[in-house]
Every structure is written in C-alpha cells, then in structure tokens.
Design a protein around this motif. Structure first.
Motif, PDB file in Angstrom:
ATOM      1  N   ALA A 198       0.760  -1.148  -0.018  1.00  0.00           N
ATOM      2  CA  ALA A 198       0.042  -0.061  -0.106  1.00  0.00           C
ATOM      3  C   ALA A 198       0.841   1.247  -0.065  1.00  0.00           C
ATOM      4  O   ALA A 198       0.533   2.126  -0.616  1.00  0.00           O
ATOM      5  CB  ALA A 198      -0.835   0.015   1.055  1.00  0.00           C
ATOM      6  N   CYS A 199       1.988   1.349   0.703  1.00  0.00           N
ATOM      7  CA  CYS A 199       3.012   2.345   0.589  1.00  0.00           C
ATOM      8  C   CYS A 199       3.474   2.530  -0.757  1.00  0.00           C
ATOM      9  O   CYS A 199       3.828   3.546  -1.189  1.00  0.00           O
ATOM     10  CB  CYS A 199       4.200   2.270   1.419  1.00  0.00           C
ATOM     11  SG  CYS A 199       3.577   2.101   3.436  1.00  0.00           S
ATOM     12  N   ALA A 200       3.861   1.404  -1.398  1.00  0.00           N
ATOM     13  CA  ALA A 200       4.213   1.495  -2.878  1.00  0.00           C
ATOM     14  C   ALA A 200       3.191   2.221  -3.700  1.00  0.00           C
ATOM     15  O   ALA A 200       3.340   3.040  -4.734  1.00  0.00           O
ATOM     16  CB  ALA A 200       4.480   0.085  -3.404  1.00  0.00           C
ATOM     17  N   LEU A 201       1.717   1.967  -3.412  1.00  0.00           N
ATOM     18  CA  LEU A 201       0.895   2.346  -4.306  1.00  0.00           C
ATOM     19  C   LEU A 201       0.531   3.932  -4.080  1.00  0.00           C
ATOM     20  O   LEU A 201       0.596   4.600  -5.104  1.00  0.00           O
ATOM     21  CB  LEU A 201      -0.439   1.860  -3.927  1.00  0.00           C
ATOM     22  CG  LEU A 201      -1.668   2.234  -4.544  1.00  0.00           C
ATOM     23  CD1 LEU A 201      -1.790   1.773  -6.120  1.00  0.00           C
ATOM     24  CD2 LEU A 201      -2.986   1.322  -3.850  1.00  0.00           C
ATOM     25  N   ARG A 258       3.343   5.535  -6.112  1.00  0.00           N
ATOM     26  CA  ARG A 258       3.207   5.494  -7.492  1.00  0.00           C
ATOM     27  C   ARG A 258       2.187   6.584  -7.713  1.00  0.00           C
ATOM     28  O   ARG A 258       2.176   7.259  -8.585  1.00  0.00           O
ATOM     29  CB  ARG A 258       2.646   4.070  -7.958  1.00  0.00           C
ATOM     30  CG  ARG A 258       3.753   3.145  -8.210  1.00  0.00           C
ATOM     31  CD  ARG A 258       3.160   1.958  -8.854  1.00  0.00           C
ATOM     32  NE  ARG A 258       1.874   1.098  -8.207  1.00  0.00           N
ATOM     33  CZ  ARG A 258       2.256   0.309  -7.382  1.00  0.00           C
ATOM     34  NH1 ARG A 258       3.380   0.112  -6.921  1.00  0.00           N
ATOM     35  NH2 ARG A 258       1.166  -0.256  -6.919  1.00  0.00           N
ATOM     36  N   GLU A 259       1.133   6.641  -6.925  1.00  0.00           N
ATOM     37  CA  GLU A 259      -0.113   7.629  -7.152  1.00  0.00           C
ATOM     38  C   GLU A 259       0.197   9.209  -6.923  1.00  0.00           C
ATOM     39  O   GLU A 259      -0.142  10.054  -7.428  1.00  0.00           O
ATOM     40  CB  GLU A 259      -1.327   7.389  -6.344  1.00  0.00           C
ATOM     41  CG  GLU A 259      -1.847   5.899  -7.064  1.00  0.00           C
ATOM     42  CD  GLU A 259      -3.150   5.642  -6.053  1.00  0.00           C
ATOM     43  OE1 GLU A 259      -3.231   6.284  -5.193  1.00  0.00           O
ATOM     44  OE2 GLU A 259      -3.973   4.756  -6.972  1.00  0.00           O
ATOM     45  N   ASN A 260       1.091   9.242  -6.063  1.00  0.00           N
ATOM     46  CA  ASN A 260       1.480  10.657  -5.470  1.00  0.00           C
ATOM     47  C   ASN A 260       2.840  11.169  -5.409  1.00  0.00           C
ATOM     48  O   ASN A 260       3.128  12.372  -5.068  1.00  0.00           O
ATOM     49  CB  ASN A 260       0.926  10.928  -3.946  1.00  0.00           C
ATOM     50  CG  ASN A 260      -0.552  10.470  -3.788  1.00  0.00           C
ATOM     51  OD1 ASN A 260      -1.446  11.345  -4.286  1.00  0.00           O
ATOM     52  ND2 ASN A 260      -0.921   9.243  -3.554  1.00  0.00           N
ATOM     53  N   GLY A 261       3.920  10.251  -5.522  1.00  0.00           N
ATOM     54  CA  GLY A 261       5.324  10.656  -5.537  1.00  0.00           C
ATOM     55  C   GLY A 261       5.861  11.653  -6.287  1.00  0.00           C
ATOM     56  O   GLY A 261       6.614  12.429  -5.760  1.00  0.00           O
ATOM     57  N   ALA A 262       5.405  11.783  -7.609  1.00  0.00           N
ATOM     58  CA  ALA A 262       5.972  12.672  -8.575  1.00  0.00           C
ATOM     59  C   ALA A 262       5.483  14.087  -7.806  1.00  0.00           C
ATOM     60  O   ALA A 262       6.107  15.077  -7.868  1.00  0.00           O
ATOM     61  CB  ALA A 262       5.280  12.661 -10.003  1.00  0.00           C
ATOM     62  N   ALA A 263       4.096  14.122  -7.652  1.00  0.00           N
ATOM     63  CA  ALA A 263       3.669  15.415  -7.166  1.00  0.00           C
ATOM     64  C   ALA A 263       4.143  15.921  -5.914  1.00  0.00           C
ATOM     65  O   ALA A 263       4.455  16.992  -5.385  1.00  0.00           O
ATOM     66  CB  ALA A 263       2.175  15.298  -6.922  1.00  0.00           C
TER      67      ALA A 263
END
Length: 219
Positions: free
Chosen positions: A66-69, A72-77
């Motif tokens: 879930a941390c990886a998810l 993936r969904e918010n890391g770039a932002a």
C-alpha cells in the motif's frame, strides 16, 4: 454466472479495503534516543526531507504494498512540491514487515539505506531513491528480496553519492534501523494508527481515500 459475479464483487471489495487500510499490524514499543543525524534533520526516528511550505508526516515500510501504491500515485507530485519549497516531508520509516520478507531483514535494510541516503543527499536525490525503492519492491511474503548489493545498485541509479552507495552495499550505513523502527512504532501508536501508510498533517491523520488529500495539504 451469478455465482461468478458474486465472487468477483467480493474480490474487488477486498482489494478496495486493502488499498484503504494499508499494511496493518499491531504496533507497540517505546521511544528511544535520536540515533543521530546530519542532513536532513532526524529526531526520534523522523527523517525530514525538504524545507518550507506545509509539512506532512508519512509512516512507511518499504515492503508495504500500500505504501508503494501511495508512492506511485503521489510520488511525483510530492517531489515537485518539495523541490518548489511548498512541502516538507517528515518520513517515519518502519520495519515491522521484516518477518514478511524472504531474508527476514529487508524492511530494516531498506530503512537503513534510505536513512543513510537522506542524511547525505539532496531532497531530490532522496525522493528519487524512495521512488526507485518502491518500484523495485519485493513481494510481501515472497520467496526472495533484494540483497544489500541490489539496494545499493538502486541507490546508485537514483544518483546517490558513491560513498553512501558503498556503505549500503557493505551493510555498514551506521544507521540503527532497530532504534528508528522502535521510535516510529511508538509514534504511530500515539496517534492511534496501527499500519502503513499513515499520513499526518496539522496533528490529524489524513484520509487517503480522498483523492485530493495531497492537494489539500499543499494548497
């Protein structure tokens, strides 16, 4: 066909629940002294990346799907906001999923590599390493995981300095992963949470089911 549709509906519901609840475990422990820090500042298990703007605390385990998810969904932002001085991220890495790794030590070794990188690297490099670690995440409960050399290779590709990469490869980061994990278990329990990922802003747990949660923090 009705039976098949029912099974599919149940599976989808379970997946949705897992995505929202994350890697939940019973968390206990007591606070320990600061294991030491250079740059960024670390205190009682907290590792700060970036400066300025709003601040949020993120509890993670590098083996937690879930941390990886979340990454993936918010890391770039998150990385963009940190780079722009609009966000400071206080990471509280944990290792309670060690027992779910093939080596029995993966979460601790990834934690140590992250802490060593954060102490010696720019926020941008640290964030690249975080993203790369989650991209290469071993399977929870799998039959293999990453060796120190494998983690070091990921660090090198993320732009981590050669001296730090060498320490990661040799397993001699100088980071007390057990102390950091223990402090962060205590911190997590104090806010009434039992799993990762958990995000805290202004003293309140963030609803990660709200797809606009990060935007609401950054403004």
């Amino acid at each position: 066909m009705k039976t098949n549709r029912g099974v599919i509906a149940v599976v989808l519901a379970v997946v949705a629940v897992l995505a929202l609840t994350g890697c939940s475990r019973s968390i206990t422990g007591s606070a320990v002294a600061d294991p030491g820090a250079a740059r960024p500042v670390a205190s009682e298990g907290a590792i700060t990346v970036g400066s300025g703007g709003r601040e949020m605390t993120v509890y993670v385990d590098f083996l937690c799907p879930a941390c990886a998810l979340l990454e993936r969904e918010n890391g770039a932002a998150i990385s963009s906001a940190v780079a722009a001085g609009r966000l400071t991220v206080v990471y509280r890495p944990m290792a309670f999923l060690d027992r779910m790794s093939a080596s029995g030590t993966y979460s601790s070794r990834a934690l140590a590599a992250f802490a060593a990188t954060a102490k010696a690297s720019s926020p941008a490099t640290t964030q690249r390493f975080v993203a790369a670690l989650f991209d290469a995440q071993p399977r929870e409960g799998g039959t293999d995981d990453l060796s120190n050399a494998g983690i070091a290779d990921i660090a090198a590709k993320a732009g981590v300095a050669a001296a730090t990469v060498a320490k990661i490869r040799e397993g001699r980061t100088g980071v007390d992963a057990a102390a950091i994990d223990k402090a962060n278990r205590t911190s997590l329990a104090a806010i009434g949470s039992t799993g990762t990922p958990t995000v805290v802003h202004d003293g309140q747990r963030v609803d990660l089911g709200d797809r606009a949660w990060l935007q609401k923090i950054v403004g």
